[in-house]
Design a protein around this motif. Structure first.
Motif, PDB file in Angstrom:
ATOM      1  N   SER A 162      12.800  -2.322   4.754  1.00 22.47           N
ATOM      2  CA  SER A 162      12.249  -1.104   5.350  1.00 22.47           C
ATOM      3  C   SER A 162      11.711  -0.129   4.307  1.00 22.47           C
ATOM      4  N   THR A 163      12.176  -0.241   3.083  1.00 21.66           N
ATOM      5  CA  THR A 163      11.725   0.663   2.018  1.00 21.66           C
ATOM      6  C   THR A 163      11.328  -0.080   0.748  1.00 21.66           C
ATOM      7  N   ARG A 164      11.479  -1.391   0.732  1.00 23.82           N
ATOM      8  CA  ARG A 164      11.412  -2.146  -0.527  1.00 23.82           C
ATOM      9  C   ARG A 164      10.071  -2.030  -1.240  1.00 23.82           C
ATOM     10  N   ALA A 165       8.973  -2.301  -0.578  1.00 25.16           N
ATOM     11  CA  ALA A 165       7.684  -2.363  -1.273  1.00 25.16           C
ATOM     12  C   ALA A 165       7.283  -1.014  -1.848  1.00 25.16           C
ATOM     13  N   LYS A 166       7.482   0.067  -1.074  1.00 22.91           N
ATOM     14  CA  LYS A 166       7.086   1.373  -1.608  1.00 22.91           C
ATOM     15  C   LYS A 166       8.023   1.813  -2.733  1.00 22.91           C
ATOM     16  N   THR A 167       9.308   1.437  -2.653  1.00 22.35           N
ATOM     17  CA  THR A 167      10.228   1.735  -3.760  1.00 22.35           C
ATOM     18  C   THR A 167       9.819   0.965  -5.005  1.00 22.35           C
ATOM     19  N   GLN A 168       9.487  -0.314  -4.835  1.00 24.11           N
ATOM     20  CA  GLN A 168       9.038  -1.126  -5.959  1.00 24.11           C
ATOM     21  C   GLN A 168       7.780  -0.537  -6.589  1.00 24.11           C
ATOM     22  N   GLY A 169       6.859  -0.070  -5.737  1.00 26.88           N
ATOM     23  CA  GLY A 169       5.647   0.556  -6.259  1.00 26.88           C
ATOM     24  C   GLY A 169       5.950   1.819  -7.041  1.00 26.88           C
ATOM     25  N   SER A 170       6.880   2.636  -6.535  1.00 27.94           N
ATOM     26  CA  SER A 170       7.240   3.871  -7.233  1.00 27.94           C
ATOM     27  C   SER A 170       7.896   3.587  -8.576  1.00 27.94           C
TER      28      SER A 170
ATOM     29  N   PHE B   4       1.398   2.665  -7.423  1.00 28.25           N
ATOM     30  CA  PHE B   4       1.740   3.514  -6.272  1.00 28.25           C
ATOM     31  C   PHE B   4       0.957   3.084  -5.032  1.00 28.25           C
ATOM     32  N   ILE B   5      -0.357   2.915  -5.210  1.00 28.28           N
ATOM     33  CA  ILE B   5      -1.214   2.564  -4.066  1.00 28.28           C
ATOM     34  C   ILE B   5      -0.900   1.168  -3.546  1.00 28.28           C
ATOM     35  N   VAL B   6      -0.753   0.202  -4.463  1.00 31.16           N
ATOM     36  CA  VAL B   6      -0.457  -1.177  -4.048  1.00 31.16           C
ATOM     37  C   VAL B   6       0.892  -1.237  -3.339  1.00 31.16           C
ATOM     38  N   GLY B   7       1.880  -0.486  -3.836  1.00 31.25           N
ATOM     39  CA  GLY B   7       3.190  -0.459  -3.188  1.00 31.25           C
ATOM     40  C   GLY B   7       3.107   0.074  -1.766  1.00 31.25           C
ATOM     41  N   ARG B   8       2.343   1.158  -1.580  1.00 32.08           N
ATOM     42  CA  ARG B   8       2.195   1.742  -0.227  1.00 32.08           C
ATOM     43  C   ARG B   8       1.406   0.823   0.695  1.00 32.08           C
ATOM     44  N   LEU B   9       0.337   0.232   0.159  1.00 31.30           N
ATOM     45  CA  LEU B   9      -0.439  -0.698   0.981  1.00 31.30           C
ATOM     46  C   LEU B   9       0.411  -1.901   1.399  1.00 31.30           C
ATOM     47  N   SER B  10       1.202  -2.419   0.454  1.00 32.56           N
ATOM     48  CA  SER B  10       2.053  -3.571   0.758  1.00 32.56           C
ATOM     49  C   SER B  10       3.107  -3.215   1.799  1.00 32.56           C
ATOM     50  N   GLN B  11       3.675  -2.013   1.708  1.00 34.73           N
ATOM     51  CA  GLN B  11       4.691  -1.599   2.670  1.00 34.73           C
ATOM     52  C   GLN B  11       4.118  -1.529   4.080  1.00 34.73           C
ATOM     53  N   ARG B  12       2.896  -1.023   4.203  1.00 32.09           N
ATOM     54  CA  ARG B  12       2.291  -0.833   5.530  1.00 32.09           C
ATOM     55  C   ARG B  12       1.580  -2.076   6.045  1.00 32.09           C
ATOM     56  N   LEU B  13       0.860  -2.774   5.154  1.00 32.65           N
ATOM     57  CA  LEU B  13      -0.016  -3.850   5.611  1.00 32.65           C
ATOM     58  C   LEU B  13       0.358  -5.230   5.081  1.00 32.65           C
ATOM     59  N   GLY B  14       1.343  -5.306   4.188  1.00 37.00           N
ATOM     60  CA  GLY B  14       1.775  -6.592   3.658  1.00 37.00           C
ATOM     61  C   GLY B  14       1.305  -6.827   2.236  1.00 37.00           C
TER      62      GLY B  14
ATOM     63  N   ALA C 161      -1.268  -3.723 -13.136  1.00 37.30           N
ATOM     64  CA  ALA C 161      -0.208  -3.320 -12.211  1.00 37.30           C
ATOM     65  C   ALA C 161       0.000  -4.365 -11.132  1.00 37.30           C
ATOM     66  N   THR C 162      -1.089  -4.902 -10.620  1.00 35.68           N
ATOM     67  CA  THR C 162      -0.998  -5.877  -9.537  1.00 35.68           C
ATOM     68  C   THR C 162      -0.386  -7.173 -10.025  1.00 35.68           C
ATOM     69  N   ASN C 163      -0.764  -7.587 -11.230  1.00 37.69           N
ATOM     70  CA  ASN C 163      -0.190  -8.790 -11.798  1.00 37.69           C
ATOM     71  C   ASN C 163       1.330  -8.656 -11.924  1.00 37.69           C
ATOM     72  N   LEU C 164       1.782  -7.456 -12.265  1.00 40.97           N
ATOM     73  CA  LEU C 164       3.213  -7.209 -12.397  1.00 40.97           C
ATOM     74  C   LEU C 164       3.884  -7.128 -11.027  1.00 40.97           C
ATOM     75  N   GLN C 165       3.224  -6.477 -10.067  1.00 44.34           N
ATOM     76  CA  GLN C 165       3.826  -6.332  -8.735  1.00 44.34           C
ATOM     77  C   GLN C 165       3.899  -7.641  -7.971  1.00 44.34           C
ATOM     78  N   ALA C 166       3.068  -8.598  -8.346  1.00 43.44           N
ATOM     79  CA  ALA C 166       3.092  -9.886  -7.651  1.00 43.44           C
ATOM     80  C   ALA C 166       4.447 -10.569  -7.776  1.00 43.44           C
ATOM     81  N   ARG C 167       5.214 -10.205  -8.825  1.00 43.37           N
ATOM     82  CA  ARG C 167       6.530 -10.831  -9.009  1.00 43.37           C
ATOM     83  C   ARG C 167       7.460 -10.517  -7.842  1.00 43.37           C
ATOM     84  N   TYR C 168       7.244  -9.382  -7.181  1.00 43.72           N
ATOM     85  CA  TYR C 168       8.102  -8.997  -6.062  1.00 43.72           C
ATOM     86  C   TYR C 168       7.859  -9.872  -4.833  1.00 43.72           C
ATOM     87  N   ALA C 169       6.621 -10.357  -4.681  1.00 46.41           N
ATOM     88  CA  ALA C 169       6.282 -11.118  -3.477  1.00 46.41           C
ATOM     89  C   ALA C 169       7.128 -12.371  -3.345  1.00 46.41           C
ATOM     90  N   GLY C 170       7.489 -12.961  -4.479  1.00 45.48           N
ATOM     91  CA  GLY C 170       8.309 -14.165  -4.443  1.00 45.48           C
ATOM     92  C   GLY C 170       9.728 -13.918  -3.970  1.00 45.48           C
TER      93      GLY C 170
END
Length: 436
Positions: A375-383, A86-96, A139-148
């Motif tokens: 516009s919503t992708r990173a926070k949706t991915q985090g959720s 949740f936190i990583v998704g929100r941080l990524s949405q706002r700050l990259g 969680a971060t290791n899994l979320q890194a897949r979205y960055a690609g």
């Protein structure tokens, strides 16, 4: 061409988004560069996540002195994974992605250090808190897949996900197979042997975060948001001058299906995987044998990713989701029927378990990316990853109780049957879609 309103003027970020908006060549170069950086970080991150998977339950079993709570460590670091997602998704949405992923990996490294200290001091409360924080690395290791996927085209997304995942294999397979080495090293310096793999985990997560902190510039998600905004404001575009589009009803259906696939595959995989080391140890297998089985399992989770990505793009997301359910069913049945002393059959069962999870994660992730906009992708991915983590926590918590009150065979059969729910759920959800 309309100028993007997204500007990067910070002295720490020396690039202009407009340059990337106006150049497809620069976008493609950044896409390739991002994949390389993510691959490097995933190698380290994979080594970090395998420690908790392999010896977390055994460490807790030794400190608690009971099998009934052996699934608790997996539940704890998976709940920590949920909070971090949740936190990583929100941080990524706002700050990259760079800020979000770096923070998550660093937190995971700190958690692994806490596990080591807890084992030395024999402090259960500290162990539980540290395992919760350690989950941030998972969680971060899994979320890194979205960055690609941030700069990938629709027909590249599954392959981009698979590229990020397949290189996790190198670290994730090396981790379990270094259990004996790290355990002996830990013992030689006066640390409990089962804390040894967490030494590897702490170094691996911190290195993964450092790689992203230094190298992930320009940030692919910030560039993707700038490109989407420029397209939205382009003269003649249907949404010119309007706010960024939100998630539509059709997109919500895509998110629901993708999330359902990943949640069910996560429950089944975590439940059976968590109790396999305990099952093997109780039937006379040593740590080295446990490491081999879990190493092959983790390899099957990640190594087939390149082929899976191509299949998901070619055959479709839904077909590969069905394949995930059928493969997990086979894994559950084989785990239940395999003799406890058969390394070959246990290894095959855990390999199928990893492969089914791989099919489900890549097909489900591709559906989530398809159904969202920057516009919503990173926070949706985090959720969505929060749901996946909670599902894993539930599977880990229930697995120990089921085995303690029944058997590993019962657990495996229940997991196989549960995986079959994927097929009717997807069919039902797709039947609700309105024709175009």
């Amino acid at each position: 061409m309309a100028q993007s309103n997204v500007k990067i003027n910070s002295k720490n970020v020396k690039y202009n988004i407009q340059d990337y908006i106006e150049s497809v060549d620069k976008q493609n170069k950044l896409y390739r560069k991002t994949l390389i950086i993510i691959i490097i970080s995933q190698i380290f991150g994979g080594a970090g996540l395998s420690a908790g998977v392999t010896v977390g339950a055994l460490l807790a079993q030794d400190m608690i002195g009971s099998d009934s709570l052996a699934g608790l460590p997996t539940a704890l670091f998976t709940l920590g994974s949920a909070a971090a997602a949740f936190i990583v998704g929100r941080l990524s949405q706002r700050l990259g992605r760079r800020v979000g992923l770096t923070a998550g990996f660093f937190a995971g490294g700190v958690g692994a250090i806490g596990v080591i200290i807890a084992a030395i001091l024999d402090q259960l409360p500290l162990l539980f808190i540290s395992l919760f924080i350690y989950g941030a690395g998972t969680a971060t290791n899994l979320q890194a897949r979205y960055a690609g996927t941030d700069l990938a085209g629709p027909t590249q997304r599954a392959k981009a996900i698979s590229m990020a995942m397949v290189f996790t294999t190198f670290g994730a397979v090396a981790g379990p197979n270094l259990i004996d080495v790290m355990s002996k090293f830990a013992e030689s310096i006066g640390v409990p042997p089962l804390a040894g793999p967490f030494m590897l985990a702490s170094a691996a997560f911190l290195l993964a975060g450092t790689v992203l902190l230094i190298m992930l510039r320009p940030d692919p998600f910030i560039i993707a948001k700038g490109i989407a905004e420029a397209q939205q404001n382009r003269p003649g575009h249907a949404g010119q001058g309007q706010a960024a589009p939100q998630i539509t009803a059709a997109n919500k259906r895509g998110i629901v299906i993708g999330a359902t696939v990943m949640v069910l595959t996560q429950i089944v995989m975590v439940a059976i995987m968590t109790m396999t080391p305990v099952h093997m140890k109780s039937h006379g297998h040593g740590l080295g044998e446990v490491g081999i089985v879990i190493g092959i399992h983790v390899a099957a989770m990640y190594l087939p990713s390149l082929i899976t990505g191509v299949l998901v793009d070619k055959l479709g997301r839904t077909t590969m989701s069905y394949m995930a359910g059928l493969t997990l069913l086979a894994a559950g049945l084989l785990s239940a029927l395999a003799p406890a002393d058969s390394m070959l059959l246990l290894t095959l069962a855990l390999a199928l378990l990893g492969l089914g999870w791989n099919f489900g994660l890549i097909s489900g992730t591709a559906q989530i990316v398809d159904a969202t906009t920057p516009s919503t992708r990173a926070k949706t991915q985090g959720s969505v990853d929060v749901l996946i983590a909670i599902a894993g926590a539930s599977g880990g918590a229930m697995s120990g109780a089921i085995v303690a009150h029944s058997s590993y065979t019962t657990l495996s059969l229940l997991g196989g049957i549960l995986s079959l729910l994927l097929i009717p759920i997807i069919v039902w959800e797709r039947s609700k879609r309105q024709p175009r």
